[in-house]
Design an enzyme around this catalytic site. Structure first.
Site, PDB file in Angstrom:
ATOM      1  CD1 TRP A 133      39.064  37.009  44.076  1.00 18.73           C
ATOM      2  CD2 TRP A 133      38.749  39.218  43.944  1.00 18.73           C
ATOM      3  NE1 TRP A 133      39.827  37.485  43.045  1.00 18.73           N
ATOM      4  CE2 TRP A 133      39.656  38.834  42.943  1.00 18.73           C
ATOM      5  CE3 TRP A 133      38.389  40.560  44.062  1.00 18.73           C
ATOM      6  CZ2 TRP A 133      40.223  39.744  42.059  1.00 18.73           C
ATOM      7  CZ3 TRP A 133      38.948  41.478  43.180  1.00 18.73           C
ATOM      8  CH2 TRP A 133      39.853  41.061  42.191  1.00 18.73           C
ATOM      9  CG  ASP A 214      33.275  43.065  43.127  1.00 17.02           C
ATOM     10  OD1 ASP A 214      33.081  43.368  41.924  1.00 17.02           O
ATOM     11  OD2 ASP A 214      34.302  42.487  43.521  1.00 17.02           O
ATOM     12  CE  LYS A 250      35.925  36.375  36.439  1.00 15.03           C
ATOM     13  NZ  LYS A 250      36.804  37.359  37.029  1.00 15.03           N
TER      14      LYS A 250
HETATM   15  C1  LMR Z   1      39.240  34.765  40.472  1.00 10.68           C
HETATM   16  O1  LMR Z   1      38.743  34.960  41.594  1.00 10.68           O
HETATM   17  O2  LMR Z   1      39.862  33.734  40.195  1.00 10.68           O
HETATM   18  C2  LMR Z   1      39.065  35.789  39.397  1.00 10.68           C
HETATM   19  O3  LMR Z   1      38.335  36.859  39.879  1.00 10.68           O
HETATM   20  C3  LMR Z   1      40.339  36.167  38.757  1.00 10.68           C
HETATM   21  C4  LMR Z   1      41.210  37.015  39.644  1.00 10.68           C
HETATM   22  O4  LMR Z   1      41.631  38.079  39.199  1.00 10.68           O
HETATM   23  O5  LMR Z   1      41.495  36.632  40.782  1.00 10.68           O
END
Ligand code: LMR
Length: 400
Positions: A133, A214, A250
């Site tokens: 992420w 996480d 979520k």
């Molecule tokens: C995502 O990866 O789209 C979600 O976790 C929302 C975000 O805050 O990025």
């Protein structure tokens, strides 16, 4: 000359910035598969009935709003510990877990990053999966960490490069923080199985690395308990210290309420007490204390046997719908003669790493008003029976 004359324009956020572009797009029928949000069959964010019931009860008995303690609502923290570590966890009985309510999962990451930087000092290092992420990098870089990467995703198999992962982690210096996704890996949807978690944990222990899990999607892969397998195995492993950030955005569909928590596990009760004091000091310096409403909703659901059971069922319905959308998407693409996308059925959670190139993603956006991330990540949790055919036809067209 303005004091701010030298301020430069920062680049837009790759995920939330894309939503801004999507919102500004005037084309009818536009579809947002960029951000990680669950959208129901009607194309809406669900308001879970279990949450709604608590909300109505709270409104009926409206109370004045004092400050919460710096570390948040005690009942929320206790119930969070039980959900994350399991109600009968020996770690909880031993008082080894310091938990604080945070401003979403991102708030937990940020508080932990600041605190871990203090502990690790100038040489603070964190290893993050490749890919991960995007905000993981931003949060830990901003806190002063040196960022390292470990192999994770194998593009050839659309699965896990477990051998590469172990090899890279095995080379890290002791004391390096290792960021792991509990389940529903973001962005790939590729997770570890139980045997792989066990092997990984043995390596982390042997190399004296600090596991940092996480858990933003608990319940979206196989269920709330199964999805916490990594955390539960860490707890049972004898590892003295590890960290968990979790989010209810979520799992409770409470995105805008910013409900998350940070749990730091120490070697004993005394260490956990010192950790909690430091967590509180860090929160106070950042935003003083968290807010009441979202935490009241989560605590209200988790604290009632009946509502908790209903919530698990509602979570299960979201999970099943995502599975059905994955299967429908794969079938539709196959029927359209697109290259094989069968791997999408093997990925877990909200995301699929589709393998689409940046150019293909841009074609989707420009020609079909369908938004996905440049990395090829698509949010399959935003598919429904009304947009599935449209998305499949567009993906087939750009990938043909
Ligand atoms: C995502 O990866 O789209 C979600 O976790 C929302 C975000 O805050 O990025």
């Amino acid at each position: 000359v303005s004091f701010f004359a030298s301020v430069e324009m920062a680049p837009g956020d790759p995920i939330l910035g894309l939503t801004e572009t999507y919102l500004a797009d005037s084309r009818p029928g536009k579809i947002n598969l960029g951000v990680g949000i669950y959208i129901d069959e009607q194309g809406r964010f669900p308001l879970l009935p279990s949450v709604c019931e608590v909300e109505q009860a709270l409104a009926a008995a409206a109370k004045p709003r004092g400050y919460l303690p710096i570390d948040g609502m005690p009942a929320y923290n206790r119930l969070t510990q039980q959900l994350v570590f399991g109600a009968g966890s020996p770690l909880l009985a031993a008082g080894r877990v310091a938990t604080a309510q945070t401003v979403g999962g991102s708030g937990a990451l940020r508080v932990a990053a600041d605190l871990l930087k203090q502990v690790a000092g100038a040489g603070a290092k964190i290893a993050i999966s490749n890919p991960s992420w995007g905000n993981h990098h931003v949060v830990f870089r901003t806190a002063g960490f040196e960022l390292l990467e470990y192999r994770y995703y194998d593009p050839a198999s659309h699965g896990l490069d477990f051998a590469g992962m172990l090899e890279d982690l095995g080379k890290l210096e002791p004391g390096t923080v290792v960021l792991l996704h509990a389940c529903c890996h973001n962005p790939t949807g590729v997770d570890l199985d139980t045997a792989q978690w066990q092997q990984l944990i043995a390596l982390l222990q042997e190399r004296r690395l600090l596991p940092f899990v996480d858990m933003a999607y608990q319940g979206f892969a196989q269920g709330a308990d199964v999805d916490a397998t990594g955390v539960r195995l860490l707890a049972a492993s004898g590892i003295e210290a590890f960290v968990v950030a979790n989010s209810y955005s979520k799992s409770f569909s409470l995105y805008g309420e910013r409900v998350g928590a940070l749990s730091m596990v120490g070697a004993d009760r005394d260490e956990a007490a010192r950790l909690l004091s430091k967590i509180k000091q860090t929160i106070r310096a950042n935003y003083s204390s968290p807010s009441t409403h979202g935490a009241s909703l989560v605590a209200g659901v988790l604290g009632s046997t009946e509502l908790r059971a209903r919530w698990e069922q509602e979570l299960g319905e979201m999970r099943s719908r995502i599975h059905a959308m994955r299967a429908g998407f794969v079938d539709k693409l196959a029927a359209l003669g697109a290259p094989d996308f069968g791997f999408i059925n093997r990925q877990a959670g909200m995301f699929s790493y589709s393998g689409l190139s940046k150019a293909q993603v841009h074609r989707l956006r420009d020609e079909y008003a369908i938004y996905a991330l440049d990395s090829g990540r698509i949010c399959v949790a935003a598919l429904n029976r009304s947009n599935l055919d449209i998305v499949a036809a567009a993906v087939a067209a750009v990938s043909g």
